[in-house]
Design a protein around this motif. Structure first.
Motif, PDB file in Angstrom:
ATOM      1  N   ASP A   1       0.835  -1.206   0.000  1.00  9.06           N
ATOM      2  CA  ASP A   1       0.000   0.000   0.000  1.00  9.06           C
ATOM      3  C   ASP A   1       0.863   1.247   0.000  1.00  9.06           C
ATOM      4  O   ASP A   1       0.563   2.217  -0.693  1.00  9.06           O
ATOM      5  CB  ASP A   1      -0.927   0.021   1.229  1.00  9.06           C
ATOM      6  CG  ASP A   1      -2.090  -0.926   1.042  1.00  9.06           C
ATOM      7  OD1 ASP A   1      -2.607  -1.435   2.041  1.00  9.06           O
ATOM      8  OD2 ASP A   1      -2.474  -1.168  -0.123  1.00  9.06           O
TER       9      ASP A   1
ATOM     10  N   GLU B   1       2.369   1.713  -3.406  1.00 12.74           N
ATOM     11  CA  GLU B   1       1.369   2.215  -4.345  1.00 12.74           C
ATOM     12  C   GLU B   1       1.158   3.711  -4.170  1.00 12.74           C
ATOM     13  O   GLU B   1       1.116   4.473  -5.140  1.00 12.74           O
ATOM     14  CB  GLU B   1       0.059   1.448  -4.134  1.00 12.74           C
ATOM     15  CG  GLU B   1      -1.118   1.958  -4.934  1.00 12.74           C
ATOM     16  CD  GLU B   1      -0.921   1.913  -6.435  1.00 12.74           C
ATOM     17  OE1 GLU B   1       0.026   1.241  -6.895  1.00 12.74           O
ATOM     18  OE2 GLU B   1      -1.682   2.584  -7.156  1.00 12.74           O
ATOM     19  N   ARG B   2       1.038   4.149  -2.920  1.00 17.81           N
ATOM     20  CA  ARG B   2       0.816   5.571  -2.686  1.00 17.81           C
ATOM     21  C   ARG B   2       2.033   6.376  -3.072  1.00 17.81           C
ATOM     22  O   ARG B   2       1.930   7.503  -3.542  1.00 17.81           O
ATOM     23  CB  ARG B   2       0.412   5.811  -1.237  1.00 17.81           C
ATOM     24  CG  ARG B   2      -1.033   5.379  -1.014  1.00 17.81           C
ATOM     25  CD  ARG B   2      -1.557   5.512   0.390  1.00 17.81           C
ATOM     26  NE  ARG B   2      -0.889   6.498   1.166  1.00 17.81           N
ATOM     27  CZ  ARG B   2      -0.117   6.234   2.225  1.00 17.81           C
ATOM     28  NH1 ARG B   2       0.042   4.995   2.617  1.00 17.81           N
ATOM     29  NH2 ARG B   2       0.471   7.198   2.873  1.00 17.81           N
TER      30      ARG B   2
ATOM     31  N   GLU C   1      -9.050   3.864   2.957  1.00 22.15           N
ATOM     32  CA  GLU C   1      -8.132   3.911   1.821  1.00 22.15           C
ATOM     33  C   GLU C   1      -8.326   5.222   1.061  1.00 22.15           C
ATOM     34  O   GLU C   1      -7.377   5.917   0.727  1.00 22.15           O
ATOM     35  CB  GLU C   1      -8.405   2.706   0.904  1.00 22.15           C
ATOM     36  CG  GLU C   1      -7.433   2.542  -0.228  1.00 22.15           C
ATOM     37  CD  GLU C   1      -6.010   2.329   0.239  1.00 22.15           C
ATOM     38  OE1 GLU C   1      -5.812   1.538   1.186  1.00 22.15           O
ATOM     39  OE2 GLU C   1      -5.105   2.973  -0.320  1.00 22.15           O
TER      40      GLU C   1
ATOM     41  N   GLU D   1      -6.982   8.190   2.872  1.00 21.62           N
ATOM     42  CA  GLU D   1      -5.523   8.264   2.792  1.00 21.62           C
ATOM     43  C   GLU D   1      -5.115   9.189   1.647  1.00 21.62           C
ATOM     44  O   GLU D   1      -4.118   9.899   1.729  1.00 21.62           O
ATOM     45  CB  GLU D   1      -4.975   6.853   2.559  1.00 21.62           C
ATOM     46  CG  GLU D   1      -3.743   6.508   3.339  1.00 21.62           C
ATOM     47  CD  GLU D   1      -3.673   7.074   4.731  1.00 21.62           C
ATOM     48  OE1 GLU D   1      -4.566   6.785   5.548  1.00 21.62           O
ATOM     49  OE2 GLU D   1      -2.727   7.833   5.009  1.00 21.62           O
ATOM     50  N   HIS D   2      -5.925   9.171   0.598  1.00 22.71           N
ATOM     51  CA  HIS D   2      -5.658  10.036  -0.552  1.00 22.71           C
ATOM     52  C   HIS D   2      -5.744  11.502  -0.139  1.00 22.71           C
ATOM     53  O   HIS D   2      -4.911  12.325  -0.530  1.00 22.71           O
ATOM     54  CB  HIS D   2      -6.667   9.715  -1.654  1.00 22.71           C
ATOM     55  CG  HIS D   2      -6.549  10.610  -2.838  1.00 22.71           C
ATOM     56  ND1 HIS D   2      -5.419  10.644  -3.629  1.00 22.71           N
ATOM     57  CD2 HIS D   2      -7.391  11.522  -3.367  1.00 22.71           C
ATOM     58  CE1 HIS D   2      -5.587  11.532  -4.585  1.00 22.71           C
ATOM     59  NE2 HIS D   2      -6.768  12.080  -4.459  1.00 22.71           N
TER      60      HIS D   2
ATOM     61  N   ASP E   1      -2.704  12.399   1.713  1.00 23.40           N
ATOM     62  CA  ASP E   1      -1.571  12.596   0.803  1.00 23.40           C
ATOM     63  C   ASP E   1      -1.598  13.980   0.174  1.00 23.40           C
ATOM     64  O   ASP E   1      -0.562  14.614  -0.022  1.00 23.40           O
ATOM     65  CB  ASP E   1      -1.563  11.520  -0.290  1.00 23.40           C
ATOM     66  CG  ASP E   1      -1.060  10.178   0.236  1.00 23.40           C
ATOM     67  OD1 ASP E   1      -1.353   9.140  -0.392  1.00 23.40           O
ATOM     68  OD2 ASP E   1      -0.377  10.178   1.276  1.00 23.40           O
TER      69      ASP E   1
END
Lengths: 454, 387
Positions: free
Chosen positions: A149, A152-153, A299, A302-303, A306
């Motif tokens: 994960d 990916e981020r 999830e 989380e974006h 970011d």
């Protein structure tokens, strides 16, 4: 917005001198179109007209991540992740894209690129990289750099970094950026040969030194002082926000997951009930659905985190620009001071009055006056130095003013970008919450129905 | 307005009221209304204790008056429960709240503890009042109506100490022997009770855990909202949207608080009561078994001609009646209990689901309001393109 004076060595010559591997190109034909992009950036400068084919014509993506093992500088085995950087040129007419370049880069290479940009574009707010190590984690997220994960981020963050550069009116034309996208073997040796062997290290080193040095500037531009203050506040508030958000996410996770236990118990209980059995069983199923829905929800959140993190790191970039201004201002003030004292010395020598202390003055007093020839010689030397100093001061002044003008232009651009981006991020955060609520309503409505059938 | 006897405060959700009426096989007209309130602390030289005020309103003939007000302490409730169990060993007596909660180190005189106990005591008395048999129990009547000194003297009456001890000894003796052949239906009942007890205990733990997690979530959220306000202080363009996000979060907090309150009122006490009920049921099964075991031991004595046959036969006759009575009482009460249990748990969980739906509706409303406020047309177009 005005353009910074372009260093011809840093910047790519205007397109279409370097076709990206396609012979026919809408490249030439769409010269006019492209100019539109650059005109937004506002230019009166010729070199920008046929260029931003970077902006319109190419797509950059960091499309894959792969675990690799290799040997590091100390010849020890290490595992790292490599990212595939793909560049596509977009066929104008039908929007199709063709892959023109593709190569693998690891995080440290991205760091090299960024450090380079920091040194050679000190007046630009350079886009930040995604974090090196996972911070602000809540318990489910792994702090491990190898965690899929996280990788990916990070992949998304690296892509975003490149896109930010590609859409920056000045940075997008940088030669090294171009090489980063197209030349597979990007070792420091290659870079040094483009730039000059010691220049890069020297600059980076001195810049590092300068950033750490404490010094006092007498007349900084007030706007930069305010900006530095703002970037400190921004950094502090976003860190705090991210920390608490992580804790909130943790708690929310707990609430949802515990409901999952109902699922199991209801199911077991339904085995001993006759009338209630079916209702219990299906209600239990909905509790399971509820419990597992949190994974996707967090999830998505989380974006949002970011997006905030990017601006947390941007605060650092802002500070760097302010620091550069301070450095230049300090340099200027020191030079002016030096010049003034030389002028004074010269005057004293000429008139014979000694107002300032000097060793020569003292020794003269102690051991007798010097000969007129010696005095003349010294005056001459000083006058030369003063001349030189005045020239230098003039050019430093000019440099300083140019810097302030250009930096401030980029800062205005940055401010607008920031306001736009953060507004969008906050609104999409609200949208996420709504979607979470809708899911919740759905599940509990279903559960309620099952309960009422018990 | 029909007073729902199972709720310590009115009104309850319409759903549970309707269900209450459906399954009630008690007298159509409720003629006994009881409330428990006003906990008060009493300090004497020996001890400190809490009393609760009990108000009874009734239209029944056998009561001397139509309204009574007395004060009782937890000990008195314990006494009442003991008397009911004695008089009706195989009826399902409602459970009393525990003496004290060891886990969580709740002090005896903690406000929340007292309030929770008060509600449970209210429920206890009302369940007795609604029970077709227990409601006419003499000790129950005395409990509700007698003044303090009257109650004390009443307590001292009843079978003497020695005879009570004798009963206990016999009971212990037969329980140690164990019952030989439990009838099929009581086997099933026993299995059910064991399983049920296990499950309801788990549900109790899970529900308490959910409450705890929600509380911790609420605590963090309270800290989260103000940070956006702090941020807005250094921004120009973003001030409004940041403030709006902050107030969204605050309203979300309020909604969470409400949800927690709902959980704590609708679900936790109900589930906990059934945890206690399941312990109670195991006691009832034991007592039934004991009665049967007594009979079996007498039958055995007859077979081995251990004592006077005639006397034994007479005793056996009585015991057989006793067993039959006990079994029938339990069977009837069991059906009634199961119906109530289903009903209570169903409505408790339905209420929780309702609370959750309401919670999510509240939160999404405030978020939608935020979006409408802060998207200008340009941004909305942007969103439309992205979604």
């Amino acid at each position: 917005m005005e353009q910074a004076p372009l260093d011809p060595e840093r910047q790519l010559p205007p397109a279409p001198l370097e076709p990206l591997g396609r012979s026919d190109a809408g490249l030439e034909a769409t010269g006019g179109e492209e100019a539109e992009g650059s005109r937004d950036a506002g230019s009166g400068v010729d070199t920008m007209t046929e260029n931003n084919f970077w902006l319109k014509k190419i797509e950059i993506s960091v499309s894959e991540a792969e675990k690799r093992t290799g040997r590091n500088a100390m010849n020890m085995q290490e595992t790292y992740t490599a990212y595939l950087v793909e560049t596509r040129s977009v066929e104008h007419a039908d929007g199709q894209s063709v892959l023109t370049d593709s190569l693998w880069r690891r995080y440290s290479e991205f760091e090299l690129l960024r450090n380079y940009l920091l040194v050679y574009y000190p007046h630009i707010v350079v886009p930040p990289l995604p974090e090196k190590r996972a911070e602000f984690v809540w318990h489910k997220l792994s702090a491990d750099n190898m965690d899929p994960d996280f990788v990916e981020r990070r992949r998304i963050g690296l892509e975003n970094f490149l896109l930010r550069i590609a859409s920056h009116p000045i940075l997008c034309r940088d030669k090294i950026f171009y090489l980063f996208l197209t030349q597979a073997i990007l070792t420091e040796i290659l870079w040094s040969s483009q730039i000059g062997p010691t220049e890069f290290y020297y600059s980076a080193d001195s810049r590092l030194k300068a950033l750490n040095a404490t010094f006092r500037v007498k007349n900084p531009d007030k706007r930069f002082t305010e900006l530095k203050h703002y970037s400190d506040e921004l950094q502090s508030v976003i860190s705090h926000l991210l920390r608490v958000r992580a804790r909130v996410a943790d708690r929310l996770y707990g609430v949802y997951k515990v409901h999952g236990n109902y699922g199991r118990v209801f199911s077991e209980w339904s085995a001993i009930e006759k009338e209630m059995g079916d209702g219990l069983q299906s209600a239990g199923h909905h509790m399971d659905v509820y419990a597992s829905s949190i994974d996707d929800i967090l999830e998505d959140e989380e974006h949002y985190a970011d997006q905030l993190k990017e601006y947390l790191f941007y605060a650092e970039a802002l500070r760097a620009v302010c620091r550069k201004h301070e450095l230049m201002q300090y340099d200027l003030e020191m030079a002016a001071q030096d010049l003034a004292s030389k002028k004074q010395q010269c005057e004293e020598l000429a008139t014979g009055t000694v107002r300032t202390f000097s060793l020569k003055g003292m020794t003269t007093k102690l051991f007798g006056q010097e000969a007129p020839e010696q005095r003349e010689a010294r005056i001459k030397v000083l006058e030369e130095q003063i001349n030189e100093g005045e020239q230098q001061l003039k050019s430093k002044n000019l440099e300083g003013r140019e810097f302030v003008k250009n930096a401030w232009a980029d800062i205005e651009r940055f401010k607008e970008q920031k306001n736009r981006d953060l507004k969008e991020a906050l609104i999409s955060y609200a949208v996420m919450q709504i979607s979470m609520c809708k899911k919740g309503i759905q599940v509990w409505t279903n559960a309620k129905e099952c309960f009422s059938k018990m | 307005m029909d007073m729902n006897s199972f709720s310590p405060m009115m009104p309850t959700s319409p759903l549970s009221m309707i269900n209450q009426i459906k399954f009630e096989d008690e007298p159509d007209v409720k003629d006994l209304f009881i409330t428990v309130d006003e906990p008060e602390s009493h300090v004497t030289t020996i001890e400190t204790f809490i009393t609760y005020r009990i108000i009874t309103k009734t239209s029944r003939g056998e009561f001397d008056s139509s309204e009574f007000e007395v004060r009782r302490r937890y000990q008195d409730f314990l006494w009442l429960k003991g008397k009911l169990e004695e008089a009706h060993p195989t009826l399902i007596i409602p459970p009393l709240p525990e003496k004290f909660i060891v886990k969580g180190m709740v002090e005896r005189f903690n406000e929340d503890f007292i309030e929770t106990r008060r509600k449970a005591l209210h429920k206890f008395l009302n369940r007795i009042a609604d029970h077709p048999t227990l409601t006419f129990n003499e000790d129950f009547k005395v409990f509700l109506t007698a003044q303090a000194w009257e109650l004390s003297s009443h307590k001292k009456q009843g079978p003497g100490l020695l005879s009570r001890m004798g009963q206990t000894v016999r009971a212990v003796a037969s329980s140690m022997r164990g019952v030989k052949s439990r009838p099929e239906e009581f086997m099933e009942m026993n299995t059910f009770i064991e399983m049920f007890s296990q499950k309801v205990n788990l549900i109790d733990k899970i529900s308490q855990r959910i409450y705890k997690e929600e509380r911790e979530y609420f605590d963090e959220m309270k800290e989260y909202g103000p940070i956006y306000i702090l941020w807005s202080a250094s921004e120009d363009d973003l001030v409004d949207i940041l403030k709006d996000v902050s107030s969204c979060i605050d309203r979300c907090c309020k909604a969470t608080e409400k949800r927690m309150a709902g959980l704590s009122e609708a679900l936790l006490p109900v589930v906990h009561e059934y945890v206690l009920y399941s312990e109670m049921l195991m006691g009832v099964m034991k007592r039934r078994d004991q009665i049967q075991a007594e009979l079996e031991s007498r039958l055995e004595a007859l077979t081995y001609k251990k004592a006077d046959t005639d006397l034994l036969t007479e005793e056996i006759g009585k015991l057989e009646d006793k067993v039959e009575c006990a079994n029938n009482a339990l069977k009837a009460d069991w059906e009634r209990w199961k119906l109530n249990m289903q009903n209570d748990l169903k409505s408790a969980f339905t209420d929780v689901a309702e609370e959750n739906i309401h919670y999510y509706e509240q939160v999404s409303q405030t978020e939608e309001y935020l979006i409408n406020l802060d998207s200008d047309l340009f941004l909305r177009e942007d969103l439309d393109n992205n979604f």
